[in-house]
Design an enzyme around this catalytic site. Sequence first.
Site, PDB file in Angstrom:
ATOM      1  N   ARG A   1     -52.176  18.290 -20.987  1.00  0.00           N
ATOM      2  CA  ARG A   1     -52.391  18.002 -22.408  1.00  0.00           C
ATOM      3  C   ARG A   1     -52.124  16.535 -22.705  1.00  0.00           C
ATOM      4  O   ARG A   1     -51.471  15.840 -21.925  1.00  0.00           O
ATOM      5  CB  ARG A   1     -51.516  18.883 -23.292  1.00  0.00           C
ATOM      6  CG  ARG A   1     -50.016  18.777 -23.069  1.00  0.00           C
ATOM      7  CD  ARG A   1     -49.281  19.758 -23.967  1.00  0.00           C
ATOM      8  NE  ARG A   1     -47.833  19.743 -23.762  1.00  0.00           N
ATOM      9  CZ  ARG A   1     -46.968  20.434 -24.477  1.00  0.00           C
ATOM     10  NH1 ARG A   1     -47.392  21.212 -25.459  1.00  0.00           N
ATOM     11  NH2 ARG A   1     -45.677  20.377 -24.237  1.00  0.00           N
TER      12      ARG A   1
ATOM     13  N   ARG B   1     -40.454  24.391 -12.572  1.00  0.00           N
ATOM     14  CA  ARG B   1     -41.565  23.460 -12.668  1.00  0.00           C
ATOM     15  C   ARG B   1     -41.069  22.206 -13.362  1.00  0.00           C
ATOM     16  O   ARG B   1     -40.268  22.264 -14.309  1.00  0.00           O
ATOM     17  CB  ARG B   1     -42.724  24.061 -13.460  1.00  0.00           C
ATOM     18  CG  ARG B   1     -43.470  25.124 -12.709  1.00  0.00           C
ATOM     19  CD  ARG B   1     -44.188  24.603 -11.473  1.00  0.00           C
ATOM     20  NE  ARG B   1     -45.424  23.895 -11.800  1.00  0.00           N
ATOM     21  CZ  ARG B   1     -46.130  23.211 -10.930  1.00  0.00           C
ATOM     22  NH1 ARG B   1     -45.719  23.089  -9.676  1.00  0.00           N
ATOM     23  NH2 ARG B   1     -47.254  22.606 -11.299  1.00  0.00           N
TER      24      ARG B   1
ATOM     25  N   GLU C   1     -49.385  14.628 -20.065  1.00  0.00           N
ATOM     26  CA  GLU C   1     -48.362  15.476 -19.455  1.00  0.00           C
ATOM     27  C   GLU C   1     -48.905  16.088 -18.169  1.00  0.00           C
ATOM     28  O   GLU C   1     -49.875  16.844 -18.192  1.00  0.00           O
ATOM     29  CB  GLU C   1     -47.966  16.567 -20.454  1.00  0.00           C
ATOM     30  CG  GLU C   1     -46.704  17.309 -20.115  1.00  0.00           C
ATOM     31  CD  GLU C   1     -46.254  18.183 -21.278  1.00  0.00           C
ATOM     32  OE1 GLU C   1     -46.211  19.410 -21.074  1.00  0.00           O
ATOM     33  OE2 GLU C   1     -45.976  17.655 -22.373  1.00  0.00           O
TER      34      GLU C   1
ATOM     35  N   ARG D   1     -55.801  36.289 -32.477  1.00  0.00           N
ATOM     36  CA  ARG D   1     -55.973  36.672 -33.889  1.00  0.00           C
ATOM     37  C   ARG D   1     -57.438  36.899 -34.206  1.00  0.00           C
ATOM     38  O   ARG D   1     -58.304  36.162 -33.742  1.00  0.00           O
ATOM     39  CB  ARG D   1     -55.454  35.577 -34.812  1.00  0.00           C
ATOM     40  CG  ARG D   1     -53.972  35.335 -34.739  1.00  0.00           C
ATOM     41  CD  ARG D   1     -53.489  34.638 -36.006  1.00  0.00           C
ATOM     42  NE  ARG D   1     -52.099  34.248 -35.842  1.00  0.00           N
ATOM     43  CZ  ARG D   1     -51.716  33.064 -35.388  1.00  0.00           C
ATOM     44  NH1 ARG D   1     -52.624  32.150 -35.088  1.00  0.00           N
ATOM     45  NH2 ARG D   1     -50.438  32.769 -35.263  1.00  0.00           N
TER      46      ARG D   1
ATOM     47  N   ASP E   1     -37.166  29.088 -26.685  1.00  0.00           N
ATOM     48  CA  ASP E   1     -37.586  28.166 -27.732  1.00  0.00           C
ATOM     49  C   ASP E   1     -36.337  27.625 -28.422  1.00  0.00           C
ATOM     50  O   ASP E   1     -35.231  28.161 -28.247  1.00  0.00           O
ATOM     51  CB  ASP E   1     -38.492  28.874 -28.742  1.00  0.00           C
ATOM     52  CG  ASP E   1     -39.878  29.165 -28.169  1.00  0.00           C
ATOM     53  OD1 ASP E   1     -40.377  28.343 -27.393  1.00  0.00           O
ATOM     54  OD2 ASP E   1     -40.448  30.221 -28.512  1.00  0.00           O
TER      55      ASP E   1
ATOM     56  N   ARG F   1     -47.170  35.994 -24.183  1.00  0.00           N
ATOM     57  CA  ARG F   1     -46.691  35.187 -25.308  1.00  0.00           C
ATOM     58  C   ARG F   1     -47.844  34.585 -26.115  1.00  0.00           C
ATOM     59  O   ARG F   1     -47.661  34.117 -27.219  1.00  0.00           O
ATOM     60  CB  ARG F   1     -45.797  34.042 -24.806  1.00  0.00           C
ATOM     61  CG  ARG F   1     -44.548  34.460 -24.108  1.00  0.00           C
ATOM     62  CD  ARG F   1     -43.721  33.255 -23.635  1.00  0.00           C
ATOM     63  NE  ARG F   1     -43.050  32.576 -24.720  1.00  0.00           N
ATOM     64  CZ  ARG F   1     -43.324  31.352 -25.113  1.00  0.00           C
ATOM     65  NH1 ARG F   1     -44.291  30.667 -24.524  1.00  0.00           N
ATOM     66  NH2 ARG F   1     -42.663  30.793 -26.105  1.00  0.00           N
TER      67      ARG F   1
ATOM     68  N   TYR G   1     -36.624  31.053 -20.177  1.00  0.00           N
ATOM     69  CA  TYR G   1     -37.368  30.216 -21.118  1.00  0.00           C
ATOM     70  C   TYR G   1     -36.896  30.518 -22.531  1.00  0.00           C
ATOM     71  O   TYR G   1     -36.934  31.662 -22.986  1.00  0.00           O
ATOM     72  CB  TYR G   1     -38.873  30.465 -21.018  1.00  0.00           C
ATOM     73  CG  TYR G   1     -39.661  29.534 -21.910  1.00  0.00           C
ATOM     74  CD1 TYR G   1     -40.101  28.299 -21.435  1.00  0.00           C
ATOM     75  CD2 TYR G   1     -39.917  29.862 -23.238  1.00  0.00           C
ATOM     76  CE1 TYR G   1     -40.791  27.423 -22.257  1.00  0.00           C
ATOM     77  CE2 TYR G   1     -40.601  28.992 -24.066  1.00  0.00           C
ATOM     78  CZ  TYR G   1     -41.042  27.781 -23.565  1.00  0.00           C
ATOM     79  OH  TYR G   1     -41.716  26.910 -24.383  1.00  0.00           O
TER      80      TYR G   1
END
Length: 368
Positions: free
Chosen positions: A281, A250, A301, A175, A351, A171, A349
């Site tokens: 993070r 998790r 987190e 670039r 989005d 995922r 999972y």
Amino acid sequence: MNYDYLIVGSGLFGSTFAYEAAKHGKRVKVIDKRDHLGGNIYTEEVEQIQIHKYGAHIFHTNNKDIWDYVNQFAEFNRYTNSPIANYKDEIYNLPFNMNTFNKLWGVKTPDEAQAKIEEQRKAANIEKPRNLEEQAISLVGTDIYQKLIKGYTEKQWGKKATELPSFIIKRLPVRFTYDNNYFNDRYQGIPIGGYTQIIEKMLASDLITVELNCDFFERKEDYLRMYPKIIYTGMIDQFFDYQYGELEYRSLQFETSILDQANYQGNAVINYTDAETPYTRIIEHKHFEFGTQKKTVITREYPKAWTRGDEAYYPTNDDKNNKTYQKYKKLADSQSQVLFGGRLGMYKYYDMHQVIASALSFAEKEFN
């Protein structure tokens, strides 16, 4: 009131389905075990800043229909997700792009960057990646893997990268342009004033009743007897009393602080990619809406192992757990009264745009 549907969970899936059901004249009861609406996209105002209570949520999609759909509930800003990585106080741009490669190797052109990655791929001699570590090295070479992937990923999942399936890392965008935009999607932004308003508007119909602080499992048999149809968005293994064993998830722990300063880290999201830092993070919430408040609010987190009673945030979709899920799915498919949806109900999972699309697909099958 005689209800047509009981919806377990007021997150994005349940609320979208409730909104569509009410549009079709259905009477809906929505219950949630938490003391607020919105599931994990819930935002609350602190020091005039919208706090993403359960981690950073950035809406992004290539689907114009979904973008138009969610924009009927809120006005979105132009926020672009551009996280950065902190590896032992070295700062790198994410996703991996020419800015990252220049900082790491001093290369200036895409050809130079690709040549460097190819050199490291060949040195690793990986023909067919068997796990996340080998997949990552095959994609971006050993330097990026060691500094920006390994520590973060092993903290996030609580396992060695060699024990994790390769698909997890696929995922991650790579670039060969100087572009720090994490997502490739055409549409992206944050709702001005937070996400909670979206759920409130979805559930505002006179045909929808909401009850908070209400645990489905305290009255499961009563609910099954009382409601002709149930939309269940909780953990699928819990619904079936863990009869095939627990699925793995998790969990997360959030540590939020109000700071008496205007700007703590200069970016909404900074990932800590070394193994030694215990959190993955730090989120500085005001930057999601370009805030200029005199104070700021940050959240650290911490990933953690899930045990019963914890919130389940991420399904662990390795082969072992997926096989167990298929057993539960077979049970779920045999249920005509109960439909299972959302990240936990489908053990997948998603989005936010995918959650909405899935809920709309469920609704279309039900009402058309």
